[in-house]
Scaffold this motif. Structure first.
Motif, PDB file in Angstrom:
ATOM      1  N   GLY A 210      -1.448  15.252  -9.706  1.00 50.05           N
ATOM      2  CA  GLY A 210      -2.829  14.774 -10.071  1.00 50.05           C
ATOM      3  C   GLY A 210      -3.329  13.824  -9.866  1.00 50.05           C
ATOM      4  N   ASN A 211      -2.427  12.906 -10.284  1.00 52.32           N
ATOM      5  CA  ASN A 211      -2.666  11.562  -9.363  1.00 52.32           C
ATOM      6  C   ASN A 211      -1.436  11.373  -8.412  1.00 52.32           C
ATOM      7  OD1 ASN A 211      -4.408  10.613 -10.830  1.00 52.32           O
ATOM      8  ND2 ASN A 211      -3.576  10.771 -12.529  1.00 52.32           N
ATOM      9  N   VAL A 212      -1.576  10.381  -7.565  1.00 53.48           N
ATOM     10  CA  VAL A 212      -1.038   9.645  -6.357  1.00 53.48           C
ATOM     11  C   VAL A 212      -0.754   8.111  -6.551  1.00 53.48           C
ATOM     12  CG1 VAL A 212      -0.968  11.787  -4.517  1.00 53.48           C
ATOM     13  CG2 VAL A 212      -2.016  10.081  -4.174  1.00 53.48           C
ATOM     14  N   LYS A 260      -7.176   2.371  -7.385  1.00 62.02           N
ATOM     15  CA  LYS A 260      -7.433   0.548  -7.792  1.00 62.02           C
ATOM     16  C   LYS A 260      -6.202   0.233  -8.049  1.00 62.02           C
ATOM     17  CE  LYS A 260      -9.129  -2.378 -10.148  1.00 62.02           C
ATOM     18  NZ  LYS A 260     -10.029  -3.177 -10.202  1.00 62.02           N
ATOM     19  N   ILE A 261      -5.286  -0.707  -7.965  1.00 59.26           N
ATOM     20  CA  ILE A 261      -4.505  -1.620  -7.778  1.00 59.26           C
ATOM     21  C   ILE A 261      -4.254  -1.894  -8.890  1.00 59.26           C
ATOM     22  CG2 ILE A 261      -2.960  -4.217  -7.326  1.00 59.26           C
ATOM     23  CD1 ILE A 261      -5.066  -4.165  -4.798  1.00 59.26           C
ATOM     24  N   GLU A 262      -2.438  -1.371  -9.518  1.00 57.66           N
ATOM     25  CA  GLU A 262      -2.360  -1.113 -10.821  1.00 57.66           C
ATOM     26  C   GLU A 262      -0.981  -2.551 -11.126  1.00 57.66           C
ATOM     27  OE1 GLU A 262      -3.107   2.666 -12.702  1.00 57.66           O
ATOM     28  OE2 GLU A 262      -1.135   2.560 -11.732  1.00 57.66           O
ATOM     29  N   THR A 263      -0.967  -2.542 -10.150  1.00 57.08           N
ATOM     30  CA  THR A 263       0.743  -3.059  -9.991  1.00 57.08           C
ATOM     31  C   THR A 263       1.222  -4.427  -9.201  1.00 57.08           C
ATOM     32  OG1 THR A 263       2.179  -1.372  -9.639  1.00 57.08           O
ATOM     33  CG2 THR A 263       2.023  -1.421 -12.108  1.00 57.08           C
ATOM     34  N   VAL A 264       1.539  -5.504  -9.314  1.00 59.44           N
ATOM     35  CA  VAL A 264       2.270  -5.686  -8.160  1.00 59.44           C
ATOM     36  C   VAL A 264       3.606  -6.259  -8.910  1.00 59.44           C
ATOM     37  CG1 VAL A 264       1.351  -8.587  -6.715  1.00 59.44           C
ATOM     38  CG2 VAL A 264      -0.270  -7.097  -7.927  1.00 59.44           C
ATOM     39  N   ASN A 265       4.800  -6.395  -7.900  1.00 65.26           N
ATOM     40  CA  ASN A 265       5.653  -6.842  -8.162  1.00 65.26           C
ATOM     41  C   ASN A 265       5.785  -8.085  -8.377  1.00 65.26           C
ATOM     42  OD1 ASN A 265       8.761  -7.533  -8.103  1.00 65.26           O
ATOM     43  ND2 ASN A 265       9.432  -5.295  -6.592  1.00 65.26           N
ATOM     44  N   GLY A 266       6.252  -8.287  -9.750  1.00 66.10           N
ATOM     45  CA  GLY A 266       6.916 -10.062 -10.075  1.00 66.10           C
ATOM     46  C   GLY A 266       7.357 -11.075  -8.866  1.00 66.10           C
ATOM     47  N   LEU A 267       8.491 -10.295  -8.125  1.00 61.49           N
ATOM     48  CA  LEU A 267       9.071 -11.139  -6.907  1.00 61.49           C
ATOM     49  C   LEU A 267       9.081 -10.427  -5.717  1.00 61.49           C
ATOM     50  CD1 LEU A 267      12.625  -9.670  -8.686  1.00 61.49           C
ATOM     51  CD2 LEU A 267      11.649 -12.365  -9.197  1.00 61.49           C
ATOM     52  N   ILE A 268       9.254 -11.870  -5.237  1.00 56.43           N
ATOM     53  CA  ILE A 268       8.547 -11.465  -3.474  1.00 56.43           C
ATOM     54  C   ILE A 268      10.180 -11.335  -2.954  1.00 56.43           C
ATOM     55  CG2 ILE A 268       7.184 -13.328  -1.724  1.00 56.43           C
ATOM     56  CD1 ILE A 268       5.504 -14.684  -3.168  1.00 56.43           C
ATOM     57  N   ASN A 269       9.896 -10.707  -1.956  1.00 54.86           N
ATOM     58  CA  ASN A 269      11.216  -9.671  -1.567  1.00 54.86           C
ATOM     59  C   ASN A 269      11.585 -11.578  -0.144  1.00 54.86           C
ATOM     60  OD1 ASN A 269      13.161  -9.591   0.993  1.00 54.86           O
ATOM     61  ND2 ASN A 269      12.782  -7.318   0.389  1.00 54.86           N
ATOM     62  N   THR A 272      11.862 -10.246   3.584  1.00 56.66           N
ATOM     63  CA  THR A 272      10.046  -9.968   4.595  1.00 56.66           C
ATOM     64  C   THR A 272       8.877 -10.936   3.926  1.00 56.66           C
ATOM     65  OG1 THR A 272       9.397  -8.643   2.079  1.00 56.66           O
ATOM     66  CG2 THR A 272      10.882  -7.861   4.509  1.00 56.66           C
ATOM     67  N   GLY A 273       8.853 -12.195   2.708  1.00 56.59           N
ATOM     68  CA  GLY A 273       8.139 -12.936   2.450  1.00 56.59           C
ATOM     69  C   GLY A 273       6.597 -11.804   1.615  1.00 56.59           C
ATOM     70  N   SER A 274       6.892 -10.811   1.173  1.00 56.86           N
ATOM     71  CA  SER A 274       6.012 -10.039   1.086  1.00 56.86           C
ATOM     72  C   SER A 274       6.359  -9.537  -0.280  1.00 56.86           C
ATOM     73  CB  SER A 274       5.628  -8.780   1.389  1.00 56.86           C
ATOM     74  OG  SER A 274       7.030  -7.933   1.980  1.00 56.86           O
ATOM     75  N   ALA A 275       5.677  -8.864  -1.460  1.00 54.34           N
ATOM     76  CA  ALA A 275       5.593  -8.524  -2.717  1.00 54.34           C
ATOM     77  C   ALA A 275       5.047  -7.133  -2.269  1.00 54.34           C
ATOM     78  CB  ALA A 275       4.889  -9.112  -3.884  1.00 54.34           C
ATOM     79  N   ASN A 276       5.386  -6.323  -3.443  1.00 52.30           N
ATOM     80  CA  ASN A 276       5.197  -4.695  -3.314  1.00 52.30           C
ATOM     81  C   ASN A 276       4.218  -4.703  -4.206  1.00 52.30           C
ATOM     82  OD1 ASN A 276       7.271  -4.033  -1.339  1.00 52.30           O
ATOM     83  ND2 ASN A 276       8.760  -3.703  -2.889  1.00 52.30           N
ATOM     84  N   ILE A 277       2.548  -3.987  -3.551  1.00 55.68           N
ATOM     85  CA  ILE A 277       1.350  -3.181  -4.592  1.00 55.68           C
ATOM     86  C   ILE A 277       1.831  -2.056  -4.727  1.00 55.68           C
ATOM     87  CG2 ILE A 277      -0.390  -3.562  -4.591  1.00 55.68           C
ATOM     88  CD1 ILE A 277       1.174  -6.603  -4.320  1.00 55.68           C
ATOM     89  N   ARG A 278       1.311  -1.393  -5.806  1.00 58.46           N
ATOM     90  CA  ARG A 278       1.401  -0.046  -5.837  1.00 58.46           C
ATOM     91  C   ARG A 278      -0.604   0.246  -6.868  1.00 58.46           C
ATOM     92  NH1 ARG A 278       3.355   2.460 -11.370  1.00 58.46           N
ATOM     93  NH2 ARG A 278       1.633   2.069 -11.653  1.00 58.46           N
ATOM     94  N   ALA A 279      -0.378   1.350  -5.847  1.00 56.98           N
ATOM     95  CA  ALA A 279      -2.707   1.791  -6.310  1.00 56.98           C
ATOM     96  C   ALA A 279      -2.492   2.981  -6.555  1.00 56.98           C
ATOM     97  CB  ALA A 279      -3.072   1.556  -4.712  1.00 56.98           C
ATOM     98  N   ARG A 280      -3.308   3.356  -7.239  1.00 56.07           N
ATOM     99  CA  ARG A 280      -3.465   4.732  -8.137  1.00 56.07           C
ATOM    100  C   ARG A 280      -4.368   5.560  -7.739  1.00 56.07           C
ATOM    101  NH1 ARG A 280      -5.970   6.992 -12.278  1.00 56.07           N
ATOM    102  NH2 ARG A 280      -6.152   5.639 -13.113  1.00 56.07           N
ATOM    103  N   PHE A 281      -4.279   6.329  -6.775  1.00 55.10           N
ATOM    104  CA  PHE A 281      -5.375   7.647  -6.674  1.00 55.10           C
ATOM    105  C   PHE A 281      -5.299   9.004  -7.679  1.00 55.10           C
ATOM    106  CE2 PHE A 281      -4.799   4.381  -2.869  1.00 55.10           C
ATOM    107  CZ  PHE A 281      -6.143   4.238  -2.249  1.00 55.10           C
ATOM    108  N   ALA A 282      -6.663   9.541  -7.949  1.00 58.29           N
ATOM    109  CA  ALA A 282      -6.584  10.549  -8.315  1.00 58.29           C
ATOM    110  C   ALA A 282      -6.766  11.077  -7.106  1.00 58.29           C
ATOM    111  CB  ALA A 282      -8.250  10.611  -9.287  1.00 58.29           C
ATOM    112  N   ASN A 283      -6.211  12.865  -7.446  1.00 62.20           N
ATOM    113  CA  ASN A 283      -5.948  13.774  -6.442  1.00 62.20           C
ATOM    114  C   ASN A 283      -6.487  15.435  -6.705  1.00 62.20           C
ATOM    115  OD1 ASN A 283      -4.919  14.554  -3.670  1.00 62.20           O
ATOM    116  ND2 ASN A 283      -2.529  14.679  -4.733  1.00 62.20           N
ATOM    117  N   PRO A 284      -7.832  14.895  -7.119  1.00 62.71           N
ATOM    118  CA  PRO A 284      -7.257  16.272  -8.243  1.00 62.71           C
ATOM    119  C   PRO A 284      -7.253  17.757  -7.037  1.00 62.71           C
ATOM    120  CG  PRO A 284     -10.093  15.673  -8.020  1.00 62.71           C
ATOM    121  CD  PRO A 284      -8.755  14.398  -7.252  1.00 62.71           C
TER     122      PRO A 284
END
Length: 388
Positions: A210-212, A260-269, A272-284
């Motif tokens: 329902g959300n991804v 919408k971007i919801e979370t940003v990982n508090g630790l930088i890898n 890779t020098g990067s941080a993981n990001i999570r965005a939520r999308f409605a998927n009706p």
């Protein structure tokens, strides 16, 4: 009459003079070509406001990926769904055949009937003894004994009912249902397979879509840029102020729902020098499936920035250069610094150019310093046709 020798000398002299004339013409033509000013397309630099999109490869996960496991041991008798089926919460998925649980229900039912009979007998005993005690025909001990037997029968009936409830719960485990609305994953078992609560593989996985969630990564520089430019005092507040993002599906089409971007990982890898990001999308409509590969597109709103087409620059030894045209029409190769966060079509120039400068849009790799050119200034609407 002229001698043969005199005639030959005259002929050679004529050839020499003709050759000299041809050389002079070629030299003159070459000089004219050298002095000819070549025309190039050019652009007058102006400050612009625009939105540049940056794309990030992303992987999709359902809001819930729930492993469906049996709670009892038995053989799979029925499989009600197929892989990839869309199911509702509570919908049957598997039927496990184990007669012992049906027998347990029958045994518990018999136990209830026995307890009810014993309770009725105990109640009759109390009713029978009580008037005799009142008339002092028998002692109170007889009444108390009958009452204790009655209380024991009441407890026995409650125990039998509890056994029935437990047997029914165990029997219900033979029908495995979907825990959530979602999509059925792979089914590694077939009819007749023996399964139990200790089986390593799950019966299947149901993904609630329902959300991804789209997972992608920011490099450290980009993360700082986004959080610095956004408003808000706390880090969570800055994330909340980030712009809405879009999703590009595997076929290149734009997904209808914005995320919408919801979370940003508090630790930088550190690797890779990067941080993981999570965005939520409605998927009706259930278009996006868990496990698919997509692209997250993030808009970057620019105000009063110098933006040039990437084709108007060239790269040499990890530096970017453009060809600037002076007022007298001569050219100069100028080093610029650009924001590496680009949409693949335009560069945002951080230094090296200013408003009012004129640059070439073509021939940038072949024009040398001091070359006299004729600037064919292009309309901004043509140059920035793809820029929003």
């Amino acid at each position: 009459m002229k001698t043969t020798m005199q005639i030959g000398l005259l002929f050679l002299t004529g050839l020499t003079l003709a050759s000299c004339g041809d050389n002079k013409e070629k030299a003159a033509a070459a000089a004219a070509a050298a002095n000819q000013v070549k025309e190039y397309k050019a652009l007058d630099i102006q400050l612009r406001s625009a939105t540049l999109n940056t794309d990030f490869p992303a992987s999709i996960q359902g809001q819930q990926n729930i492993d469906v496991r049996p709670r009892i041991e038995g053989y799979i008798e029925k499989i009600y769904v197929d892989e990839g089926a869309v199911v509702k919460a509570g919908q049957p998925l598997f039927k496990i055949n184990d007669p012992q649980y049906e027998q347990a229900v029958r045994t518990a039912d018999a136990g209830i009937k026995t307890a009810q009979a014993q309770l009725s007998t105990a109640k009759l005993a109390v009713v029978k003894v009580k008037p005799l005690v009142d008339k002092e025909i028998v002692s109170k001990y007889e009444l108390e004994s009958a009452q204790y037997s009655y209380d024991s029968a009441v407890a026995a009936l409650a125990s039998a009912k509890a056994a029935m409830a437990n047997a029914k719960v165990n029997l219900s485990y033979t029908l495995v249902t979907s825990p959530v609305n979602g999509v059925v994953g792979s089914i590694p078992f077939r009819l007749g397979s023996l399964v139990s609560s200790t089986t390593t593989d799950a019966l299947t996985t149901v993904s609630s879509i329902g959300n991804v969630y789209a997972y992608f990564a920011f490099n450290e520089k980009l993360l700082l840029s986004f959080t610095k430019d956004s408003t808000g005092t706390s880090f969570a507040g800055k994330i909340a102020k980030l712009p809405k993002v879009s999703l590009i599906l595997a076929d290149g089409t734009l997904y209808a729902e914005q995320g919408k971007i919801e979370t940003v990982n508090g630790l930088i890898n550190t690797a890779t020098g990067s941080a993981n990001i999570r965005a939520r999308f409605a998927n009706p409509k259930g278009i996006v499936r868990s496990g698919s590969s997509t692209t997250v597109r993030i808009p970057n709103v620019l105000k009063n920035a110098i933006i040039i087409p990437q084709s108007a620059s060239y790269e040499l030894q990890d530096k970017h250069f453009v060809v600037v045209v002076a007022k007298d029409g001569t050219t100069k190769n100028v080093a610029i610094t650009v924001d590496e966060d680009t949409d693949g079509t335009y560069y945002v120039v951080e230094s090296g150019l200013k408003a009012g400068d004129q640059i070439l849009l073509e021939g940038v790799t072949s024009v040398k310093d001091g070359t006299k050119v004729k600037a064919n200034v292009q309309q901004p609407a043509t140059v920035y046709a793809d820029l929003k």
